[in-house]
Scaffold this motif. Structure first.
Motif, PDB file in Angstrom:
ATOM      1  N   MET A   1     -20.034 -35.479 -36.829  1.00 46.89           N
ATOM      2  CA  MET A   1     -19.795 -35.309 -35.390  1.00 46.89           C
ATOM      3  C   MET A   1     -18.382 -34.766 -35.178  1.00 46.89           C
ATOM      4  O   MET A   1     -17.420 -35.313 -35.733  1.00 46.89           O
ATOM      5  CB  MET A   1     -19.948 -36.647 -34.664  1.00 46.89           C
ATOM      6  N   PRO A   2     -18.226 -33.683 -34.389  1.00 48.69           N
ATOM      7  CA  PRO A   2     -16.902 -33.084 -34.210  1.00 48.69           C
ATOM      8  C   PRO A   2     -15.960 -34.014 -33.457  1.00 48.69           C
ATOM      9  O   PRO A   2     -16.381 -34.825 -32.629  1.00 48.69           O
ATOM     10  CB  PRO A   2     -17.200 -31.816 -33.391  1.00 48.69           C
ATOM     11  N   MET A   3     -14.681 -33.901 -33.763  1.00 51.46           N
ATOM     12  CA  MET A   3     -13.670 -34.702 -33.079  1.00 51.46           C
ATOM     13  C   MET A   3     -13.553 -34.240 -31.627  1.00 51.46           C
ATOM     14  O   MET A   3     -13.683 -33.042 -31.333  1.00 51.46           O
ATOM     15  CB  MET A   3     -12.319 -34.550 -33.781  1.00 51.46           C
ATOM     16  N   PRO A   4     -13.300 -35.147 -30.687  1.00 48.33           N
ATOM     17  CA  PRO A   4     -13.135 -34.727 -29.291  1.00 48.33           C
ATOM     18  C   PRO A   4     -11.880 -33.879 -29.115  1.00 48.33           C
ATOM     19  O   PRO A   4     -10.888 -34.049 -29.823  1.00 48.33           O
ATOM     20  CB  PRO A   4     -13.022 -36.049 -28.536  1.00 48.33           C
ATOM     21  N   ALA A   5     -11.947 -32.928 -28.180  1.00 45.21           N
ATOM     22  CA  ALA A   5     -10.795 -32.093 -27.869  1.00 45.21           C
ATOM     23  C   ALA A   5      -9.819 -32.873 -26.992  1.00 45.21           C
ATOM     24  O   ALA A   5     -10.230 -33.697 -26.166  1.00 45.21           O
ATOM     25  CB  ALA A   5     -11.259 -30.825 -27.160  1.00 45.21           C
ATOM     26  N   TYR A   6      -8.534 -32.589 -27.158  1.00 47.54           N
ATOM     27  CA  TYR A   6      -7.509 -33.260 -26.360  1.00 47.54           C
ATOM     28  C   TYR A   6      -7.205 -32.429 -25.118  1.00 47.54           C
ATOM     29  O   TYR A   6      -6.926 -31.228 -25.206  1.00 47.54           O
ATOM     30  CB  TYR A   6      -6.240 -33.461 -27.189  1.00 47.54           C
ATOM     31  N   VAL A   7      -7.261 -33.087 -23.968  1.00 49.70           N
ATOM     32  CA  VAL A   7      -7.094 -32.403 -22.682  1.00 49.70           C
ATOM     33  C   VAL A   7      -6.083 -33.148 -21.825  1.00 49.70           C
ATOM     34  O   VAL A   7      -6.132 -34.387 -21.721  1.00 49.70           O
ATOM     35  CB  VAL A   7      -8.433 -32.317 -21.913  1.00 49.70           C
ATOM     36  N   ARG A   8      -5.179 -32.404 -21.234  1.00 54.06           N
ATOM     37  CA  ARG A   8      -4.249 -32.960 -20.241  1.00 54.06           C
ATOM     38  C   ARG A   8      -4.617 -32.401 -18.866  1.00 54.06           C
ATOM     39  O   ARG A   8      -4.696 -31.186 -18.691  1.00 54.06           O
ATOM     40  CB  ARG A   8      -2.805 -32.605 -20.586  1.00 54.06           C
ATOM     41  N   PHE A   9      -4.828 -33.275 -17.905  1.00 54.35           N
ATOM     42  CA  PHE A   9      -5.041 -32.884 -16.516  1.00 54.35           C
ATOM     43  C   PHE A   9      -3.702 -32.990 -15.790  1.00 54.35           C
ATOM     44  O   PHE A   9      -3.059 -34.044 -15.815  1.00 54.35           O
ATOM     45  CB  PHE A   9      -6.056 -33.794 -15.832  1.00 54.35           C
ATOM     46  N   ILE A  10      -3.299 -31.892 -15.168  1.00 51.81           N
ATOM     47  CA  ILE A  10      -2.061 -31.883 -14.381  1.00 51.81           C
ATOM     48  C   ILE A  10      -2.448 -31.810 -12.911  1.00 51.81           C
ATOM     49  O   ILE A  10      -3.018 -30.804 -12.457  1.00 51.81           O
ATOM     50  CB  ILE A  10      -1.151 -30.703 -14.767  1.00 51.81           C
ATOM     51  N   ILE A  11      -2.150 -32.865 -12.174  1.00 55.87           N
ATOM     52  CA  ILE A  11      -2.548 -32.957 -10.777  1.00 55.87           C
ATOM     53  C   ILE A  11      -1.338 -32.761  -9.879  1.00 55.87           C
ATOM     54  O   ILE A  11      -0.309 -33.430 -10.042  1.00 55.87           O
ATOM     55  CB  ILE A  11      -3.202 -34.317 -10.469  1.00 55.87           C
ATOM     56  N   ASN A  12      -1.474 -31.826  -8.935  1.00 55.39           N
ATOM     57  CA  ASN A  12      -0.478 -31.679  -7.880  1.00 55.39           C
ATOM     58  C   ASN A  12      -0.947 -32.525  -6.700  1.00 55.39           C
ATOM     59  O   ASN A  12      -1.912 -32.165  -6.023  1.00 55.39           O
ATOM     60  CB  ASN A  12      -0.345 -30.212  -7.468  1.00 55.39           C
ATOM     61  N   PRO A  13      -0.303 -33.641  -6.425  1.00 55.31           N
ATOM     62  CA  PRO A  13      -0.796 -34.540  -5.381  1.00 55.31           C
ATOM     63  C   PRO A  13      -0.663 -33.983  -3.971  1.00 55.31           C
ATOM     64  O   PRO A  13      -1.225 -34.543  -3.033  1.00 55.31           O
ATOM     65  CB  PRO A  13       0.074 -35.793  -5.566  1.00 55.31           C
ATOM     66  N   LYS A  37     -11.079 -36.116 -25.142  1.00 58.99           N
ATOM     67  CA  LYS A  37     -10.162 -37.247 -25.002  1.00 58.99           C
ATOM     68  C   LYS A  37      -9.086 -36.769 -24.035  1.00 58.99           C
ATOM     69  O   LYS A  37      -8.445 -35.741 -24.279  1.00 58.99           O
ATOM     70  CB  LYS A  37      -9.547 -37.623 -26.347  1.00 58.99           C
ATOM     71  N   HIS A  38      -8.880 -37.477 -22.911  1.00 60.72           N
ATOM     72  CA  HIS A  38      -8.042 -36.906 -21.861  1.00 60.72           C
ATOM     73  C   HIS A  38      -6.952 -37.852 -21.387  1.00 60.72           C
ATOM     74  O   HIS A  38      -6.996 -39.069 -21.616  1.00 60.72           O
ATOM     75  CB  HIS A  38      -8.910 -36.484 -20.675  1.00 60.72           C
ATOM     76  N   GLU A  39      -5.981 -37.235 -20.721  1.00 61.34           N
ATOM     77  CA  GLU A  39      -4.930 -37.970 -20.023  1.00 61.34           C
ATOM     78  C   GLU A  39      -4.658 -37.256 -18.701  1.00 61.34           C
ATOM     79  O   GLU A  39      -4.950 -36.055 -18.554  1.00 61.34           O
ATOM     80  CB  GLU A  39      -3.642 -38.025 -20.855  1.00 61.34           C
ATOM     81  N   VAL A  40      -4.136 -38.001 -17.739  1.00 56.73           N
ATOM     82  CA  VAL A  40      -3.828 -37.454 -16.420  1.00 56.73           C
ATOM     83  C   VAL A  40      -2.343 -37.634 -16.141  1.00 56.73           C
ATOM     84  O   VAL A  40      -1.805 -38.736 -16.310  1.00 56.73           O
ATOM     85  CB  VAL A  40      -4.651 -38.159 -15.313  1.00 56.73           C
ATOM     86  N   VAL A  41      -1.671 -36.538 -15.750  1.00 53.61           N
ATOM     87  CA  VAL A  41      -0.266 -36.604 -15.351  1.00 53.61           C
ATOM     88  C   VAL A  41      -0.123 -35.941 -13.990  1.00 53.61           C
ATOM     89  O   VAL A  41      -0.973 -35.142 -13.575  1.00 53.61           O
ATOM     90  CB  VAL A  41       0.662 -35.915 -16.383  1.00 53.61           C
ATOM     91  N   TYR A  42       0.944 -36.270 -13.285  1.00 52.89           N
ATOM     92  CA  TYR A  42       1.166 -35.762 -11.929  1.00 52.89           C
ATOM     93  C   TYR A  42       2.489 -34.999 -11.866  1.00 52.89           C
ATOM     94  O   TYR A  42       3.471 -35.386 -12.516  1.00 52.89           O
ATOM     95  CB  TYR A  42       1.197 -36.915 -10.922  1.00 52.89           C
ATOM     96  N   THR A  43       2.483 -33.944 -11.063  1.00 50.53           N
ATOM     97  CA  THR A  43       3.731 -33.205 -10.862  1.00 50.53           C
ATOM     98  C   THR A  43       4.606 -33.949  -9.866  1.00 50.53           C
ATOM     99  O   THR A  43       4.118 -34.533  -8.898  1.00 50.53           O
ATOM    100  CB  THR A  43       3.468 -31.782 -10.347  1.00 50.53           C
TER     101      THR A  43
END
Length: 297
Positions: A1-13, A37-43
């Motif tokens: 099974m392939p490894m999950p891709a790493y994703v960063r979500f950049i949110i402008n609130p 596999k994800h993470e969420v960050v904010y500007t």
């Protein structure tokens, strides 16, 4: 099974109209966690997103998703240029020019599902006076409207249209010297738009034949504008038609130079940049990886 891709979500609130939707919560619910596999960050401030995007690219993230309007998308994309990290878009602005050109759904849930099922292509980017853009840039009236719109507390299409209708007949054309395809000429200029993608946003098509993967800029020159030409040009933009030669002229090129005697305003992806008397606009072929819906080449 392939490894999950790493994703960063950049949110402008601050992007778009006020909404009670918790974007991070919808991402958590709808994203395919076996694929990502994800993470969420904010500007925190204007100009923060390029740093967050470049940081992710430098760390080897597979994708960075811009959550916001055209300004946020521009900032995130700038941080990813010439990297192996792809751009994803969850449109949350008033125009959403790049998302519309790439046929990304405007609804949040549908756009998240596009991330699950889409694939990656490589597109062109451009720059005007070393400022990157991905849909359109321009000098003249559209930049003037961008400057007024930027200072307006009200956002959205209705406000934009009201500004255009109020100002369109008051703005005066200016003499410019231009060089396109090694052809130097002097001309009046009401608007000179430089298009990588077909539209400004909101399905207003300034360059209906623009291809975001062809290595060429589409230039639309409006020399002078009266009421009849303004109505005809508006009709063509909203119906995805080329204007006739009386209203606008079109060129395809890789490089444009423009000089003016007095400073003239300019914008990139709808964001007002400032004023200048010299403009150097060129295309950077196949310089940005982006995720698009399944079935789009």
């Amino acid at each position: 099974m392939p490894m999950p891709a790493y994703v960063r979500f950049i949110i402008n609130p601050t992007s778009g109209t006020k909404s009670r939707i918790d974007v991070a919560d919808r991402i958590e619910q709808l994203l395919n966690h076996s694929k990502y596999k994800h993470e969420v960050v904010y500007t925190d401030y204007a100009g923060h997103a390029p740093k967050l995007a470049k940081e992710a690219a430098d760390k080897g993230y597979d994708m960075v998703v811009a959550v916001g309007g055209d300004g946020t998308v521009n900032e995130v994309a700038r941080g990813l240029l010439y990297s192996e990290t792809a751009l994803g878009v969850l449109p949350k602005g008033s125009g959403n020019g790049l998302a519309r050109h790439l046929k990304i759904p405007m609804g949040l849930d549908a756009a998240i599902k596009t991330l699950n099922n889409g694939h990656i292509i490589t597109i062109d980017s451009c720059s005007i006076n070393d400022h990157p853009f991905f849909t359109t840039a321009g000098i003249g009236f559209d930049a003037y409207i961008s400057s007024v719109f930027a200072g307006n507390k009200k956002r959205g299409l209705k406000t934009y249209v009201e500004l255009v209708m109020k100002e369109v007949m008051n703005y005066k054309h200016m003499p410019v010297k231009a060089k396109i395809n090694d052809n130097a000429f002097e001309t009046d200029c009401y608007v000179m738009a430089f298009a990588n993608a077909a539209q400004y946003g909101n399905n207003a098509y300034i360059a209906p034949l623009a291809d975001i993967e062809d290595g060429l800029l589409d230039v639309c020159l409006v020399r002078k504008l009266d009421l009849v030409k303004a109505l005809h040009l508006s009709y063509c933009m909203l119906t995805k038609q080329l204007a006739n030669a009386d209203s606008a002229e079109y060129f395809k090129t890789t490089h444009v130079k423009v000089n003016t005697d007095t400073p003239i305003m300019y914008h990139a992806d709808g964001e007002f940049i400032g004023e200048a008397t010299e403009f150097d606009v060129h295309i950077n072929p196949l310089s940005l990886r982006v995720l698009v819906p399944a079935g789009m080449d």
